[in-house]
Design an enzyme around this catalytic site. Structure first.
Site, PDB file in Angstrom:
ATOM      1  N   LEU A 196      31.282 -19.236   0.679  1.00  0.00           N
ATOM      2  CA  LEU A 196      30.728 -20.338  -0.095  1.00  0.00           C
ATOM      3  C   LEU A 196      31.699 -21.502   0.027  1.00  0.00           C
ATOM      4  O   LEU A 196      32.916 -21.307  -0.037  1.00  0.00           O
ATOM      5  CB  LEU A 196      30.562 -19.969  -1.575  1.00  0.00           C
ATOM      6  CG  LEU A 196      29.480 -18.963  -1.963  1.00  0.00           C
ATOM      7  CD1 LEU A 196      29.520 -18.716  -3.473  1.00  0.00           C
ATOM      8  CD2 LEU A 196      28.097 -19.443  -1.546  1.00  0.00           C
ATOM      9  N   ASP A 197      31.184 -22.699   0.174  1.00  0.00           N
ATOM     10  CA  ASP A 197      32.052 -23.874   0.178  1.00  0.00           C
ATOM     11  C   ASP A 197      32.835 -23.946  -1.120  1.00  0.00           C
ATOM     12  O   ASP A 197      32.371 -23.487  -2.173  1.00  0.00           O
ATOM     13  CB  ASP A 197      31.221 -25.156   0.313  1.00  0.00           C
ATOM     14  CG  ASP A 197      30.540 -25.275   1.657  1.00  0.00           C
ATOM     15  OD1 ASP A 197      30.970 -24.599   2.608  1.00  0.00           O
ATOM     16  OD2 ASP A 197      29.572 -26.054   1.753  1.00  0.00           O
ATOM     17  N   ARG A 198      33.983 -24.565  -1.050  1.00  0.00           N
ATOM     18  CA  ARG A 198      34.823 -24.682  -2.241  1.00  0.00           C
ATOM     19  C   ARG A 198      34.094 -25.280  -3.439  1.00  0.00           C
ATOM     20  O   ARG A 198      34.208 -24.758  -4.552  1.00  0.00           O
ATOM     21  CB  ARG A 198      36.071 -25.508  -1.906  1.00  0.00           C
ATOM     22  CG  ARG A 198      37.076 -25.597  -3.048  1.00  0.00           C
ATOM     23  CD  ARG A 198      38.343 -26.309  -2.615  1.00  0.00           C
ATOM     24  NE  ARG A 198      39.374 -26.182  -3.630  1.00  0.00           N
ATOM     25  CZ  ARG A 198      40.638 -26.562  -3.462  1.00  0.00           C
ATOM     26  NH1 ARG A 198      41.009 -27.102  -2.311  1.00  0.00           N
ATOM     27  NH2 ARG A 198      41.522 -26.408  -4.418  1.00  0.00           N
TER      28      ARG A 198
ATOM     29  N   THR B  86      30.968 -25.179  -4.175  1.00  0.00           N
ATOM     30  CA  THR B  86      29.763 -24.431  -4.520  1.00  0.00           C
ATOM     31  C   THR B  86      30.130 -23.233  -5.372  1.00  0.00           C
ATOM     32  O   THR B  86      31.077 -22.505  -5.068  1.00  0.00           O
ATOM     33  CB  THR B  86      29.042 -23.948  -3.248  1.00  0.00           C
ATOM     34  OG1 THR B  86      28.768 -25.060  -2.403  1.00  0.00           O
ATOM     35  CG2 THR B  86      27.740 -23.244  -3.591  1.00  0.00           C
TER      36      THR B  86
END
Length: 255
Positions: free
Chosen positions: A62-64, A66
């Site tokens: 997961l992106d930071r 998100t």
């Protein structure tokens, strides 16, 4: 052992058995140590490992900025099986997002994404990669028009609550797809609209990107049983849902 949500060692464990553990990753938390922030000391992988008392292996990312469901395997063998499951697209992922504007009630975007390297983490990557196929389904859950002139072109501002279902897993796929549709995700500082990001910060004290991995559905890699993992929303998300009268629009995906 199987559990269905507990807070352990400052990490929110939402599912655990002898093979797997899933957490509700908070926004801003890196999955593992990264050159993106040499000064950071908290990482999802280490916090989860310390909470469950064994090594854990990431199987997706997961992106930071998100939040939401992040799944780990407890052994290398299970990690390989899960990685194959993700690669073969046998996982259903559902996200919630708030986007700028009134998006159509439902649709699909099939738009290939070119490789865009990070200056630090991808400095040795092949920059000549061809664009990769990328597909996302969306469904609008609610919308609102506010009496604020965030843009000089309009006297009001419009926003939509959407469910996003990516069919592929490209880097920043949802964020880039929403930007391509001219409905950027609120709070996205890389692909979003700075005017609307600032408005949400000042008007609603919302300092995060409004993208949340709400649900992950797959077959258990060992037992084969259907597995549905859901992650609740944080305080900033709930504040927006309440302010916009959208709470009833976020249904329980398990029912």
């Amino acid at each position: 052992m199987e559990i269905q949500s507990s807070i352990a060692n400052d990490i929110d464990i939402i599912y655990e058995d002898e093979y797997l553990v899933a957490i509700n990753k908070e926004e801003g938390l890196l999955v593992h140590r990264s050159w993106l922030d040499k000064g950071e000391t908290r990482f999802a992988l280490q916090l989860t490992r310390d909470a469950v008392g064994c090594h854990v292996f990431p199987v997706h990312r997961l992106d930071r900025p998100t939040s939401g469901v992040l799944l780990f395997a407890k052994s290398a063998a299970v990690a390989r099986s899960l990685t194959e499951t993700f690669t073969e697209r046998r996982v259903t992922k559902q996200y919630l997002a708030v986007v700028r504007g009134f998006i159509p009630d439902k649709g699909t975007i099939d738009y290939a994404l070119s490789f865009k390297p990070d200056a630090i983490t991808d400095k040795f990557a092949n920059l000549d990669k061809p664009a990769q196929e990328a597909m996302t389904h969306w469904q609008r859950l609610a919308q609102i028009e506010l009496p604020f002139a965030v843009s000089r072109k309009h006297d009001t501002s419009r926003y939509s609550l959407v469910r996003l279902i990516p069919k592929t897993g490209r880097k920043h796929q949802l964020r880039r797809h929403m930007k391509h549709l001219f409905h950027p995700i609120v709070g996205d500082t890389s692909h979003g609209d700075g005017r609307h990001n600032r408005f949400f910060r000042s008007q609603y004290e919302c300092t995060r990107m409004l993208l949340h991995a709400q649900c992950l559905a797959l077959s258990h890699p060992v037992t084969g049983e259907p597995l549905l993992i859901q992650a609740g929303l944080d305080e900033q998300w709930m504040n927006i849902l309440q302010a916009f009268d959208w709470v009833d629009s976020v249904e329980d995906l398990g029912h």
